[in-house]
Design an enzyme around this catalytic site. Sequence first.
Site, PDB file in Angstrom:
ATOM      1  N   ILE A  15       0.832  -1.206   0.000  1.00 15.19           N
ATOM      2  CA  ILE A  15       0.000   0.000   0.000  1.00 15.19           C
ATOM      3  C   ILE A  15       0.871   1.263   0.000  1.00 15.19           C
ATOM      4  CG2 ILE A  15      -1.692   1.287   1.372  1.00 15.19           C
ATOM      5  CD1 ILE A  15      -2.756  -1.460   2.369  1.00 15.19           C
ATOM      6  N   ASP A  34      11.707   3.532   4.064  1.00 17.69           N
ATOM      7  CA  ASP A  34      11.416   2.134   4.395  1.00 17.69           C
ATOM      8  C   ASP A  34      12.622   1.544   5.099  1.00 17.69           C
ATOM      9  OD1 ASP A  34       9.032   0.122   2.966  1.00 17.69           O
ATOM     10  OD2 ASP A  34      10.644  -0.821   4.104  1.00 17.69           O
ATOM     11  N   ASP A  57      14.218   3.301   9.686  1.00 18.16           N
ATOM     12  CA  ASP A  57      13.476   2.399  10.568  1.00 18.16           C
ATOM     13  C   ASP A  57      12.642   3.299  11.484  1.00 18.16           C
ATOM     14  OD1 ASP A  57      12.564   0.805  12.632  1.00 18.16           O
ATOM     15  OD2 ASP A  57      14.495  -0.180  12.998  1.00 18.16           O
ATOM     16  N   ASN A  81       2.572   4.845   7.268  1.00 15.32           N
ATOM     17  CA  ASN A  81       2.050   3.614   6.669  1.00 15.32           C
ATOM     18  C   ASN A  81       2.835   2.368   7.069  1.00 15.32           C
ATOM     19  OD1 ASN A  81       0.796   1.995   4.210  1.00 15.32           O
ATOM     20  ND2 ASN A  81       3.024   1.874   4.003  1.00 15.32           N
ATOM     21  N   SER A 133      -6.252   0.342  10.780  1.00 14.91           N
ATOM     22  CA  SER A 133      -6.819  -0.881  10.176  1.00 14.91           C
ATOM     23  C   SER A 133      -8.211  -1.068  10.757  1.00 14.91           C
ATOM     24  CB  SER A 133      -5.960  -2.092  10.543  1.00 14.91           C
ATOM     25  OG  SER A 133      -6.648  -3.298  10.232  1.00 14.91           O
ATOM     26  N   TYR A 146      -1.758  -7.078  16.708  1.00 15.44           N
ATOM     27  CA  TYR A 146      -2.058  -6.114  15.637  1.00 15.44           C
ATOM     28  C   TYR A 146      -3.269  -5.253  16.000  1.00 15.44           C
ATOM     29  CZ  TYR A 146      -2.713  -4.654  10.726  1.00 15.44           C
ATOM     30  OH  TYR A 146      -2.841  -3.939   9.561  1.00 15.44           O
ATOM     31  N   ALA A 181      -3.717  -6.658  -1.112  1.00 13.95           N
ATOM     32  CA  ALA A 181      -2.410  -6.044  -1.389  1.00 13.95           C
ATOM     33  C   ALA A 181      -1.511  -6.286  -0.197  1.00 13.95           C
ATOM     34  CB  ALA A 181      -2.561  -4.539  -1.616  1.00 13.95           C
TER      35      ALA A 181
HETATM   36  N1  LIG Z   1      -2.896  -5.104   3.340  1.00 13.19           N
HETATM   37  C1  LIG Z   1      -3.925  -5.064   4.167  1.00 13.19           C
HETATM   38  O1  LIG Z   1      -4.860  -5.866   4.058  1.00 13.19           O
HETATM   39  C2  LIG Z   1      -4.020  -4.011   5.226  1.00 13.19           C
HETATM   40  C3  LIG Z   1      -5.250  -3.850   5.888  1.00 13.19           C
HETATM   41  C4  LIG Z   1      -5.348  -2.912   6.903  1.00 13.19           C
HETATM   42  C5  LIG Z   1      -4.257  -2.119   7.217  1.00 13.19           C
HETATM   43  N2  LIG Z   1      -3.068  -2.293   6.567  1.00 13.19           N
HETATM   44  C6  LIG Z   1      -1.948  -1.427   6.950  1.00 13.19           C
HETATM   45  O2  LIG Z   1      -1.434  -0.801   5.792  1.00 13.19           O
HETATM   46  C7  LIG Z   1      -0.057  -0.530   5.981  1.00 13.19           C
HETATM   47  C8  LIG Z   1       0.735  -1.080   4.805  1.00 13.19           C
HETATM   48  O3  LIG Z   1       0.594  -2.490   4.810  1.00 13.19           O
HETATM   49  P1  LIG Z   1       0.866  -3.398   3.522  1.00 13.19           P
HETATM   50  O4  LIG Z   1      -0.263  -4.335   3.405  1.00 13.19           O
HETATM   51  O5  LIG Z   1       1.246  -2.569   2.365  1.00 13.19           O
HETATM   52  O6  LIG Z   1       2.097  -4.261   4.092  1.00 13.19           O
HETATM   53  P2  LIG Z   1       3.534  -4.554   3.488  1.00 13.19           P
HETATM   54  O7  LIG Z   1       4.127  -5.560   4.397  1.00 13.19           O
HETATM   55  O8  LIG Z   1       3.454  -4.849   2.033  1.00 13.19           O
HETATM   56  O9  LIG Z   1       4.276  -3.156   3.651  1.00 13.19           O
HETATM   57  C9  LIG Z   1       4.719  -2.674   4.881  1.00 13.19           C
HETATM   58  C10 LIG Z   1       5.975  -1.862   4.644  1.00 13.19           C
HETATM   59  O10 LIG Z   1       6.444  -1.365   5.897  1.00 13.19           O
HETATM   60  C11 LIG Z   1       7.858  -1.540   5.930  1.00 13.19           C
HETATM   61  N3  LIG Z   1       8.319  -1.593   7.317  1.00 13.19           N
HETATM   62  C12 LIG Z   1       8.142  -2.587   8.223  1.00 13.19           C
HETATM   63  N4  LIG Z   1       8.739  -2.276   9.378  1.00 13.19           N
HETATM   64  C13 LIG Z   1       9.295  -1.049   9.214  1.00 13.19           C
HETATM   65  C14 LIG Z   1      10.051  -0.194  10.049  1.00 13.19           C
HETATM   66  N5  LIG Z   1      10.365  -0.544  11.313  1.00 13.19           N
HETATM   67  N6  LIG Z   1      10.443   1.001   9.557  1.00 13.19           N
HETATM   68  C15 LIG Z   1      10.144   1.359   8.281  1.00 13.19           C
HETATM   69  N7  LIG Z   1       9.448   0.580   7.436  1.00 13.19           N
HETATM   70  C16 LIG Z   1       9.030  -0.611   7.903  1.00 13.19           C
HETATM   71  C17 LIG Z   1       8.104  -2.833   5.177  1.00 13.19           C
HETATM   72  O11 LIG Z   1       9.450  -2.969   4.758  1.00 13.19           O
HETATM   73  C18 LIG Z   1       7.111  -2.685   4.037  1.00 13.19           C
HETATM   74  O12 LIG Z   1       7.664  -1.998   2.946  1.00 13.19           O
HETATM   75  C19 LIG Z   1       0.322  -1.154   7.328  1.00 13.19           C
HETATM   76  O13 LIG Z   1       0.297  -0.165   8.336  1.00 13.19           O
HETATM   77  C20 LIG Z   1      -0.774  -2.162   7.552  1.00 13.19           C
HETATM   78  O14 LIG Z   1      -0.953  -2.454   8.915  1.00 13.19           O
HETATM   79  C21 LIG Z   1      -2.929  -3.224   5.581  1.00 13.19           C
END
Ligand SMILES: NC(=O)c1ccc[n+]([C@@H]2O[C@H](COP(=O)([O-])OP(=O)(O)OC[C@H]3O[C@@H](n4cnc5c(N)ncnc54)[C@H](O)[C@@H]3O)[C@@H](O)[C@H]2O)c1
Length: 270
Positions: A15, A34, A57, A81, A133, A146, A181
């Site tokens: 996302i 990231d 980080d 994010n 979320s 979570y 995604a």
């Molecule tokens: N995909 C879903 O269904 C969904 C649903 C609800 C909420 N979300 C939220 O959306 C956001 C993005 O999730 P996503 O699905 O794209 O997941 P993803 O795992 O594809 O992406 C998460 C990103 O965060 C980065 N990351 C992790 N730890 C980190 C840190 N300590 N510092 C910097 N970067 C860090 C990862 O390297 C990755 O690029 C998250 O906050 C997730 O909780 C996702």
Amino acid sequence: MTSEWAVVTGAGHGIGAVIARLAAKEGYRVAAWDIDEQAARAVADEIGAGCVAARVDVTDEAAVAEAMAALPDAPALVVNNAGVVRFGPLLELSAADFRLAVDVNLTGTFLVARAAAARMAAAGGGAIVNIASINGIAAAPNAGAYTSSKAAVIKLTEQMALEWSGAGVRVNAVAPGLIHAGMSDAIYADPEVRALRQGRVPLGRLGTAEDVAEAVLFLASPKAAYVTGQTLAVDGGITRSALHRMPRPADVDSVGVDPAGDPAGPDGGR
Ligand SMILES: NC(=O)c1ccc[n+]([C@@H]2O[C@H](COP(=O)([O-])OP(=O)(O)OC[C@H]3O[C@@H](n4cnc5c(N)ncnc54)[C@H](O)[C@@H]3O)[C@@H](O)[C@H]2O)c1
């Protein structure tokens, strides 16, 4: 259109990468942060001019401060994010997994937003959008670390909005629902599971990263100038649909006055 800076954390995958692309399309210069530097760089290279990548980080206070200070101008937009999920029943969940979810999802959001707000305040304001979320609204199986971290993100959003409104900093959250995604891709690999989950969504489909990104950019825009402290669920209606597909006998659904004159109505007042 704007030529101001947008910081997107966790921009290397899923996302976050889509939010970064949409922000660039809307004219922002994007700082793609990231922990996975290579992934952030790939996204920045694809976006091209106006996008810079950095390994940040979000749990590392000094690294966050340094990256924020390195931006030539105060960011107009920060999207918190970056996130992680650790599944497991509470009775079996390790303290390390619980702490990681809280550290990245909650403390990371706090550290990045706090560093941004200080710069935004000095520049006259800005917008922060935290990615929560629907798990922060409703508990889910095996998602205790979570859900609690994301519920706290929603409350932290309200707190930040309250404390920073005087400085012109608006803070809102987006709560994505069942999104096909990023971290949820694995869940939807099984077509049967996918169909079952999709069937629970009132709008009849899974969400996309683009659905989430559009909501983020709306909350960042002047169209949302009077909106702060809110959580916008981008979820096809699922968190407002406890009674969706609830079975009901057809004969109780006659509407209006009971022809027999019963003031309680045809359903006896139910
Ligand atoms: N995909 C879903 O269904 C969904 C649903 C609800 C909420 N979300 C939220 O959306 C956001 C993005 O999730 P996503 O699905 O794209 O997941 P993803 O795992 O594809 O992406 C998460 C990103 O965060 C980065 N990351 C992790 N730890 C980190 C840190 N300590 N510092 C910097 N970067 C860090 C990862 O390297 C990755 O690029 C998250 O906050 C997730 O909780 C996702």
